[in-house]
Design an enzyme around this catalytic site. Structure first.
Site, PDB file in Angstrom:
ATOM      1  N   HIS A  67       6.134   0.559   3.028  1.00  0.00           N
ATOM      2  CA  HIS A  67       5.930  -0.592   2.142  1.00  0.00           C
ATOM      3  C   HIS A  67       7.169  -0.864   1.295  1.00  0.00           C
ATOM      4  O   HIS A  67       7.572  -2.002   1.113  1.00  0.00           O
ATOM      5  CB  HIS A  67       4.720  -0.354   1.230  1.00  0.00           C
ATOM      6  CG  HIS A  67       3.466  -0.937   1.773  1.00  0.00           C
ATOM      7  ND1 HIS A  67       2.733  -0.302   2.741  1.00  0.00           N
ATOM      8  CD2 HIS A  67       2.826  -2.109   1.516  1.00  0.00           C
ATOM      9  CE1 HIS A  67       1.689  -1.055   3.052  1.00  0.00           C
ATOM     10  NE2 HIS A  67       1.724  -2.162   2.323  1.00  0.00           N
TER      11      HIS A  67
ATOM     12  N   LYS B 223      -8.496   2.491   1.514  1.00  0.00           N
ATOM     13  CA  LYS B 223      -9.681   2.973   0.799  1.00  0.00           C
ATOM     14  C   LYS B 223      -9.444   2.840  -0.695  1.00  0.00           C
ATOM     15  O   LYS B 223      -8.311   2.955  -1.161  1.00  0.00           O
ATOM     16  CB  LYS B 223     -10.010   4.421   1.177  1.00  0.00           C
ATOM     17  CG  LYS B 223      -8.979   5.446   0.692  1.00  0.00           C
ATOM     18  CD  LYS B 223      -9.460   6.861   0.897  1.00  0.00           C
ATOM     19  CE  LYS B 223      -8.359   7.887   0.757  1.00  0.00           C
ATOM     20  NZ  LYS B 223      -8.225   8.480  -0.584  1.00  0.00           N
TER      21      LYS B 223
END
Lengths: 280, 176
Positions: free
Chosen positions: B37, B102
């Site tokens: 990322h 999550k």
């Protein structure tokens, strides 16, 4: 005097790293299966069904239970009648970790520097705690720790006047903040007393105790039971999607402390609470 | 009970998804976690080319354990999504269709999901062995030096996920 070779230590550590990551510790295994029958929320039940299937697939097909195969925490109790021969103990332990993570197809999740963040490629070094005890044996516990839940752990330096009420408040606050991130149903390891670093270590030790064993101190046992009940009333539930099974167990370890302090550490583990112990 | 979704995840498909829906994802998706990322984000800021198009694609926040010989992949469950929050709005602005992770997301991410008509999906944390069975192909396509954090192109069949935040901002985790 008894001699134990570094090779024997390396081999055992290697095997324990692999075993811990493929086969869930029997106490947690039993409780997560029971959780499925106890859970009433339908979403929670379907999460627990997946988690139970996951444990079975991991064991039968040799796939790690979770892809986060952890940073390797090692507790080693050395009998003072033991002489370790053939090399350095710390090197032997780290060699065992490296071999276990390579031969066991476990994920290498350790970076050599917390700022520069370069992967060490063999999951070493482990986090190792030594203890000298009576006798001529070595007891080793390997507990690979995932960081989804480690990141949600906390320390509080409470005041003596805060007492049980604030301890409970802090634990519940930590569990609520952890929410879905810690992969509930969780196991909660709590350390109370000692000093700033001692309570954190107590909390870690609490996580490797079987969740079927309650504290032998009556007031602590009562606190463990009450906290489990209150955590499960938060409604966070499996995967944080709602339900009554938020925690599988609460273990508390204590230590004497200073007249001015009440240190409290809460170390959270996901349902993949891995720990294997062997005595050499 | 389960809705089947085939990638790419177009805006039309996203619009039909509601928080709480159970989905089976089939098709190509891409992995990216913390380190990948950071690189994608920095490349976008510098207006450099990124290794694959984000347009209508799904990112899976996941770093697998190594594959045994003869296996496609090792254990392959989701990691905590909020660690990507700093980077996510920039990626969504580049057309990213959805994310699988999550845990909860920050306010700015939720605002950006609504603005870009995207979706946040969750898989069950700690079910890595089970989820790995849905992954039929895996190939590292970029940042190979990052090891488990490299970008993997995955072909998945019926990967079970739940819609946590839909394109209207409805949030399954709200009030929990």
């Amino acid at each position: 005097m008894r001699y134990i070779s570094v090779e024997e230590i390396t081999t055992n550590i290697k095997e324990m790293c692999i075993e811990a990551n493929y086969k869930l510790a029997s106490d947690v295994d039993k409780h997560i299966r029971e959780a499925y029958t106890k859970e009433t929320s339908s979403l929670g039940k379907s999460v627990l069904k997946q988690l139970n299937e996951n444990i079975d697939i991991a064991a039968s097909e040799s796939i790690p239970i979770c892809q986060d195969t952890g940073m390797t925490i090692v507790f080693i109790k050395i009998g003072q009648e033991v002489h370790i021969k053939g090399g350095l103990l710390e090197e032997a332990i780290n060699k065992g970790i490296g071999l276990g993570y390579w031969e066991g197809y476990l994920r290498k999740s350790v970076v050599s520097d917390p700022i520069l963040r370069e992967n060490t490629k063999d999951n070493t070094p482990g986090v190792i705690y030594y203890e000298i005890v009576a006798g001529d044996k070595i007891e080793i516990t390997v507990a690979p720790k995932g960081f989804g839940s480690e990141n949600m752990s906390r320390i509080y330096m409470l005041k003596p006047a805060d007492g049980i009420e604030e301890i409970k408040h802090a634990v519940l606050e930590t569990v609520k903040l952890a929410g879905p991130n810690a992969c509930p149903p969780i196991v909660v390891g709590i350390g109370i007393g000692g000093s700033f670093e001692k309570c954190a270590l107590l909390a870690k030790r609490a996580l490797i105790r079987s969740i079927d064993i309650r504290s032998d101190k009556p007031h602590i046992r009562k606190l463990e039971e009450e906290l489990l009940d209150e955590i499960n009333k938060t409604g966070i539930g499996p995967a944080g999607l709602g339900g009554k099974i938020t925690a599988l167990g609460v273990n508390i370890e204590t230590y004497p402390t200073h007249i001015a302090g009440l240190p409290l550490a809460i170390n959270i583990s996901c349902h993949v609470n891995r720990h294997v112990t062997r005595v050499i | 009970m389960y809705k089947d979704i085939i990638t790419p995840l177009t805006k039309e498909k996203v619009a039909q998804l509601k928080a709480g829906d159970n989905l089976f994802i089939t098709g190509t998706i891409y992995t990216a976690r913390d380190a990948a990322h950071k690189r994608i984000y920095e490349a976008i800021l510098k207006e450099e080319k990124i290794p694959f198009s984000l347009e209508d694609n799904i990112l899976y926040y996941m770093g697998p354990s190594p594959a045994r010989p003869g296996s496609v992949i090792g254990s392959a469950g989701p990691t905590t999504a909020s660690r990507m929050d700093k980077y996510t709005p920039t990626l969504l602005n580049k057309g990213l269709g959805g994310m699988i992770g999550k845990g909860k997301r920050g306010k700015e991410v939720i605002r950006s999901i609504i603005q870009n008509k995207a979706v946040y999906l969750v898989a069950i944390g700690g079910a890595g062995a089970l989820l790995s069975k849905c992954i039929k192909k895996s190939k590292v396509i970029a940042y190979g030096d990052l090891g488990t954090e490299a970008i993997h192109e995955l072909y998945v069949e019926k990967l079970p996920v739940i819609v946590a935040i839909d394109s209207k901002g409805n949030n399954l985790y709200e009030n929990r």
